[in-house]
Design a protein around this motif. Structure first.
Motif, PDB file in Angstrom:
ATOM      1  N   UNK A 159      -4.575   5.281  -3.860  1.00 56.61           N
ATOM      2  CA  UNK A 159      -4.923   5.340  -2.441  1.00 56.61           C
ATOM      3  C   UNK A 159      -5.548   4.055  -1.909  1.00 56.61           C
ATOM      4  N   UNK A 160      -6.060   3.218  -2.777  1.00 60.18           N
ATOM      5  CA  UNK A 160      -6.669   1.972  -2.327  1.00 60.18           C
ATOM      6  C   UNK A 160      -6.141   0.823  -3.184  1.00 60.18           C
ATOM      7  N   UNK A 161      -5.752  -0.260  -2.530  1.00 62.17           N
ATOM      8  CA  UNK A 161      -5.306  -1.437  -3.260  1.00 62.17           C
ATOM      9  C   UNK A 161      -5.411  -2.642  -2.336  1.00 62.17           C
ATOM     10  N   UNK A 162      -6.386  -3.501  -2.599  1.00 65.66           N
ATOM     11  CA  UNK A 162      -6.572  -4.717  -1.821  1.00 65.66           C
ATOM     12  C   UNK A 162      -5.708  -5.801  -2.456  1.00 65.66           C
ATOM     13  N   UNK A 163      -4.651  -6.250  -1.772  1.00 64.08           N
ATOM     14  CA  UNK A 163      -3.628  -7.050  -2.449  1.00 64.08           C
ATOM     15  C   UNK A 163      -3.991  -8.502  -2.740  1.00 64.08           C
ATOM     16  N   UNK A 164      -4.910  -9.099  -1.982  1.00 61.76           N
ATOM     17  CA  UNK A 164      -5.199 -10.531  -2.125  1.00 61.76           C
ATOM     18  C   UNK A 164      -6.491 -10.703  -2.937  1.00 61.76           C
TER      19      UNK A 164
ATOM     20  N   UNK B 293       0.808  -1.219   0.000  1.00 60.94           N
ATOM     21  CA  UNK B 293       0.000   0.000   0.000  1.00 60.94           C
ATOM     22  C   UNK B 293       0.843   1.271   0.000  1.00 60.94           C
ATOM     23  N   UNK B 294       1.924   1.304   0.789  1.00 61.52           N
ATOM     24  CA  UNK B 294       2.705   2.538   0.905  1.00 61.52           C
ATOM     25  C   UNK B 294       3.403   2.940  -0.395  1.00 61.52           C
ATOM     26  N   UNK B 295       4.057   2.019  -1.129  1.00 61.09           N
ATOM     27  CA  UNK B 295       4.624   2.421  -2.423  1.00 61.09           C
ATOM     28  C   UNK B 295       3.562   2.885  -3.410  1.00 61.09           C
ATOM     29  N   UNK B 296       2.402   2.233  -3.409  1.00 67.49           N
ATOM     30  CA  UNK B 296       1.332   2.657  -4.306  1.00 67.49           C
ATOM     31  C   UNK B 296       0.769   4.009  -3.889  1.00 67.49           C
ATOM     32  N   UNK B 297       0.742   4.245  -2.566  1.00 72.31           N
ATOM     33  CA  UNK B 297       0.296   5.552  -2.061  1.00 72.31           C
ATOM     34  C   UNK B 297       1.190   6.660  -2.579  1.00 72.31           C
ATOM     35  N   UNK B 298       2.492   6.393  -2.626  1.00 76.17           N
ATOM     36  CA  UNK B 298       3.435   7.390  -3.144  1.00 76.17           C
ATOM     37  C   UNK B 298       3.206   7.677  -4.628  1.00 76.17           C
ATOM     38  N   UNK B 299       2.624   6.707  -5.332  1.00 80.37           N
ATOM     39  CA  UNK B 299       2.328   6.885  -6.758  1.00 80.37           C
ATOM     40  C   UNK B 299       0.933   7.451  -6.995  1.00 80.37           C
TER      41      UNK B 299
END
Length: 265
Positions: free
Chosen positions: A127-132, A118-124
């Motif tokens: 704001x939301x990414x459910x990984x599984x 989530x944190x690397x994607x937040x930097x890009x």
């Protein structure tokens, strides 16, 4: 991450359980879960690439370590499919291999802490990414509905349209109990894909919530961090069994349903 998600444990958990969505038209019923689609596709491509790496230069004598590992895995799934399915279709083993290893790859994402993604994607700016993906009921339902259509295909191929229709209306109580037969068979056929989807989703979603709760506990204090690390390690070790087991159960039940769809009642 949104500020309100950082303030409370509840907000933190809700933030990580929210999908990145896309609507083709505002207010439309069709909402795409972009994170589920992208992650599932990437895991499928990774699975294909891993198998390709093992088979691009096969050796008949002493195989390499990766080739030997992949061969053992494929032989295991192939043997399970042959022991469970009693028909003659050559599609069953490829279906079993695809289901088991694809679900396994998606489940394994649970071993990566949510913030690591989530944190690397937040930097890009994401704001939301459910990984599984398997913690999203839409993904598990999609796979189970595919199995449902395969069941119909296998049944129609084995019995023909007339035989399938006759069995659907007359089994198990005979032609004079047609309404009851119809209701019972509809419930039976629909319950199979629903139970497949909900079993996998429930285990993965529940495990994700427990991981997030442990992560929140670890951020409370030094003692909380130690307790969170201890509980997190225990839960992770437990999931080393749950992750392949859920993939195996989904695969085996799918093969059983395919086999049953060809059997006469």
């Amino acid at each position: 991450m949104a500020a309100e998600a950082e303030l409370t444990p509840t907000g933190y958990i809700q933030h990580h359980l929210k999908n990145l969505t896309f609507q083709v038209q505002e207010g439309s019923f069709w909402t795409l879960h972009v994170d589920t689609l992208v992650t599932a596709l990437l895991m499928g491509l990774l699975m294909v690439f891993a198998f390709w790496m093992a088979t691009r230069r096969p050796t008949a004598g002493v195989p390499g370590k990766w080739q030997a590992f992949v061969e053992i895995c494929l032989e295991f799934v192939d043997q399970q499919a042959k022991d469970t399915y009693h028909g003659s279709s050559k599609l069953v083993t490829p279906i079993a291999i695809t289901l088991f290893f694809w679900i396994l790859m998606m489940n394994l994402l649970k071993m990566i802490p949510a913030d690591f993604i989530a944190l690397p994607l937040e930097a890009l700016g994401v704001h939301y990414w459910k990984p599984v993906p398997t913690a999203d009921v839409n993904a598990t339902l999609g796979m189970s509905i595919s199995v449902f259509f395969l069941m119909l295909f296998f049944a129609l191929r084995a019995k023909g349209l007339g035989g399938f229709t006759k069995e659907f209306l007359t089994a198990p109580f005979g032609k004079w109990m047609l309404p009851f037969n119809l209701i019972l068979n509809i419930v039976e056929w629909l319950s199979k894909p629903i139970s497949l989807a909900m079993r996998l989703f429930g285990n993965m979603f529940g495990g994700e919530i427990v991981f997030l709760l442990i992560w929140v506990l670890g951020g409370a204090s030094i003692i909380g961090a130690l307790a969170g690390g201890l509980f997190g390690l225990g839960w992770m070790l437990f999931h080393l069994l749950v992750i392949p087991l859920q993939a195996f159960i989904f695969m085996m039940l799918s093969i059983v349903y395919l086999s049953l769809s060809e059997d006469a009642h």
